[in-house]
Each structure stands twice: as structure tokens, then as C-alpha cells.
Design a protein around this motif. Structure first.
Motif, PDB file in Angstrom:
ATOM      1  N   SER A  24       8.713 -32.005  -0.994  1.00 13.14           N
ATOM      2  CA  SER A  24       7.593 -32.934  -1.182  1.00 13.14           C
ATOM      3  C   SER A  24       6.280 -32.172  -1.401  1.00 13.14           C
ATOM      4  N   THR A  25       6.155 -31.000  -0.813  1.00 13.67           N
ATOM      5  CA  THR A  25       4.955 -30.190  -1.040  1.00 13.67           C
ATOM      6  C   THR A  25       4.898 -29.715  -2.486  1.00 13.67           C
ATOM      7  N   ASP A  27       6.151 -31.269  -5.043  1.00 14.22           N
ATOM      8  CA  ASP A  27       5.764 -32.442  -5.841  1.00 14.22           C
ATOM      9  C   ASP A  27       4.243 -32.604  -5.862  1.00 14.22           C
ATOM     10  N   ALA A  28       3.614 -32.453  -4.711  1.00 18.34           N
ATOM     11  CA  ALA A  28       2.154 -32.581  -4.620  1.00 18.34           C
ATOM     12  C   ALA A  28       1.454 -31.443  -5.360  1.00 18.34           C
ATOM     13  N   VAL A  30       2.575 -29.705  -8.029  1.00 18.85           N
ATOM     14  CA  VAL A  30       2.691 -29.946  -9.475  1.00 18.85           C
ATOM     15  C   VAL A  30       1.768 -31.084  -9.909  1.00 18.85           C
ATOM     16  N   ALA A  31       1.675 -32.133  -9.099  1.00 21.31           N
ATOM     17  CA  ALA A  31       0.800 -33.270  -9.420  1.00 21.31           C
ATOM     18  C   ALA A  31      -0.675 -32.871  -9.446  1.00 21.31           C
ATOM     19  N   ASN A  32      -0.996 -31.757  -8.777  1.00 19.59           N
ATOM     20  CA  ASN A  32      -2.391 -31.318  -8.718  1.00 19.59           C
ATOM     21  C   ASN A  32      -2.670 -30.060  -9.523  1.00 19.59           C
ATOM     22  N   GLU A  35       1.941 -24.685 -10.504  1.00 18.27           N
ATOM     23  CA  GLU A  35       3.155 -24.401 -11.280  1.00 18.27           C
ATOM     24  C   GLU A  35       4.186 -23.754 -10.364  1.00 18.27           C
TER      25      GLU A  35
END
Length: 66
Positions: A24-25, A27-28, A30-32, A35
Motif C-alpha cells: 500500500s505504501t 501505491d501511495a 506511485v500516485a505521488n 517510481e
């Protein structure tokens, strides 16, 4: 603080941040704008990953096994 220094893009001294969930980290991250440079599983059986932040620094993530 030293200004003008290039980001740490090649791991020399690599530090890891312990998180509750590497998945989950990531995911966060990449969303911000980060890479993934080493996905989960490369250090098995340890739960780790590495990412490059928007400034170019490489940082590791570590999740304590359940």
C-alpha cells in the motif's frame, strides 16, 4: 543542510523505512510521483522494495513479517 548536492540516485548507503504495508505504501508513492526501482520479492523472504522519489533519491521500504 547542503544545497546543490545531486540526489542519491545510486544506492551507497541505503536506508529503509519500516512501514505497515509495503504494497500500500508503494501505491501511495506511485500516485505521488515516485517510481518503483525494486519491486516486492527481490529480497525474499524479507518484505522489501525500493523506490525513487521525485527528487531522484533511492529509498528502501521494509515490512516486518506477520
Amino acid at each position: 543542510m547542503i544545497l546543490g548536492r545531486a540526489p542519491g540516485s545510486k544506492p551507497g548507503l541505503l536506508f529503509y523505512v519500516m512501514v505497515d504495508s509495503v504494497a500500500s505504501t508503494l501505491d501511495a508513492i506511485v500516485a505521488n510521483g515516485g517510481e518503483i526501482v525494486q519491486p516486492i520479492g527481490a529480497d525474499a523472504p524479507e518484505i522489501t522494495a525500493r523506490f525513487r522519489d521525485p527528487a531522484g533519491n533511492i529509498i528502501g521500504l521494509y515490512q516486518q513479517p506477520a
